[in-house]
Design an enzyme around this catalytic site. Structure first.
Site, PDB file in Angstrom:
ATOM      1  N   ASP A 164      -3.151   5.709  -4.676  1.00  9.42           N
ATOM      2  CA  ASP A 164      -4.056   6.718  -5.250  1.00  9.42           C
ATOM      3  C   ASP A 164      -3.383   7.547  -6.334  1.00  9.42           C
ATOM      4  OD1 ASP A 164      -3.544   9.796  -3.759  1.00  9.42           O
ATOM      5  OD2 ASP A 164      -2.452   8.025  -3.089  1.00  9.42           O
TER       6      ASP A 164
ATOM      7  N   LYS B 294       9.163   6.446  -5.277  1.00 15.85           N
ATOM      8  CA  LYS B 294       8.289   5.957  -6.353  1.00 15.85           C
ATOM      9  C   LYS B 294       8.126   7.071  -7.380  1.00 15.85           C
ATOM     10  CE  LYS B 294       5.006   5.399  -3.378  1.00 15.85           C
ATOM     11  NZ  LYS B 294       3.693   5.175  -2.737  1.00 15.85           N
TER      12      LYS B 294
ATOM     13  N   PHE C  53       0.833  -1.204   0.000  1.00 12.83           N
ATOM     14  CA  PHE C  53       0.000   0.000   0.000  1.00 12.83           C
ATOM     15  C   PHE C  53       0.865   1.250   0.000  1.00 12.83           C
ATOM     16  CE2 PHE C  53      -2.799  -3.176   1.815  1.00 12.83           C
ATOM     17  CZ  PHE C  53      -4.060  -2.827   1.359  1.00 12.83           C
ATOM     18  N   ASP C  54       0.396   2.263  -0.701  1.00  8.49           N
ATOM     19  CA  ASP C  54       0.858   3.627  -0.478  1.00  8.49           C
ATOM     20  C   ASP C  54       0.274   4.059   0.874  1.00  8.49           C
ATOM     21  OD1 ASP C  54       1.720   6.340  -1.038  1.00  8.49           O
ATOM     22  OD2 ASP C  54      -0.368   6.772  -1.542  1.00  8.49           O
ATOM     23  N   ALA C  55       0.784   5.166   1.433  1.00  4.36           N
ATOM     24  CA  ALA C  55       0.272   5.628   2.734  1.00  4.36           C
ATOM     25  C   ALA C  55      -0.693   6.809   2.595  1.00  4.36           C
ATOM     26  CB  ALA C  55       1.433   5.995   3.659  1.00  4.36           C
TER      27      ALA C  55
END
Length: 230
Positions: free
Chosen positions: A181, A155, A13-15
């Site tokens: 997202d 990223k 996951f991204d945060a």
């Protein structure tokens, strides 16, 4: 019928704006109130004019985290006679104070725990991530937590994904899903790293022709249904 989550051994996951609400304006308002400054929407617009291009440069590997964190606060640091580093640290502390998981995040994490390994790859900063994981009670749910500031690569650079894969014991890439997202950093990054991707498209934005996420959802509840009920 097996559900989709059984296809994966890892979900990364991204945060910010994937697991956690990131309300920079509220964080800045709180931080500046501690300096007895009323921070306005106009002030925020001026801040974003500096901050947003810095984030693009950071994601593109043109500047490092320290340059971003200091440059965005240089104007206010001069005004308040403090260092940019001090303001940045106070901002991250304020963001930690207001941090909230996004709707559905806790239910999603609880439902996936024990079924699949969960990790985080974030371009956010160390000082905030550790506070936030601790305060939300998520610190035991995610391992590894890979933070671009610590690695020196952000990223969508494949290097940060490869670093995560090494910490994960080099899993088969077809068994890894990246959820985020941001089409540029999360989805292009995941595609370039050779893994499946899920775009958390909060605002119903159009997908550009040259970016093809494996899946698309509008919120975390929808992601939970996709993974566990499909």
């Amino acid at each position: 019928m097996s559900n989709l989550v059984s296809k994966y051994k890892w979900i990364l996951f991204d945060a910010d704006e994937t697991l956690f609400h990131f309300d920079a304006f509220s964080g800045l308002k709180l931080m500046f109130s501690r300096f007895n400054v009323e921070f306005s929407l106009d002030d925020f617009a001026a801040y974003q004019q500096i901050n947003k291009p810095l984030w693009v440069d950071y994601q593109n590997g043109l500047i490092n985290a320290a340059h971003l964190q200091h440059t965005r606060f240089t104007h206010w640091a001069n005004k308040l006679s403090v260092t940019p580093q001090h303001l940045n640290s106070q901002f991250l502390a304020a963001m930690g104070d207001i941090c909230q998981p996004l709707p559905g995040a806790r239910e999603l994490v609880d439902s996936l725990s024990g079924k699949v390994n969960l990790g985080i790859i974030t371009n956010g900063f160390t000082e905030l991530q550790s506070i936030r994981l601790s305060r939300t009670g998520f610190q035991d749910a995610f391992s590894p937590v890979v933070i671009s500031e610590q690695l020196g690569k952000a990223k969508p650079d494949v290097a940060i994904f490869n670093h995560a894969f090494s910490l994960m014991g080099e899993p088969e890439k077809r068994q890894v899903l990246m959820v985020g997202d941001n089409l540029h950093s999360d989805i292009i990054g995941g595609i370039n790293a050779g893994i499946d991707t899920c775009w958390l498209n909060h605002h119903g934005a159009a997908v550009s022709d040259d970016i093809s996420p494996s899946y698309q959802v509008s919120n975390l509840t929808e992601l939970q249904q996709l993974l566990l009920l499909s």
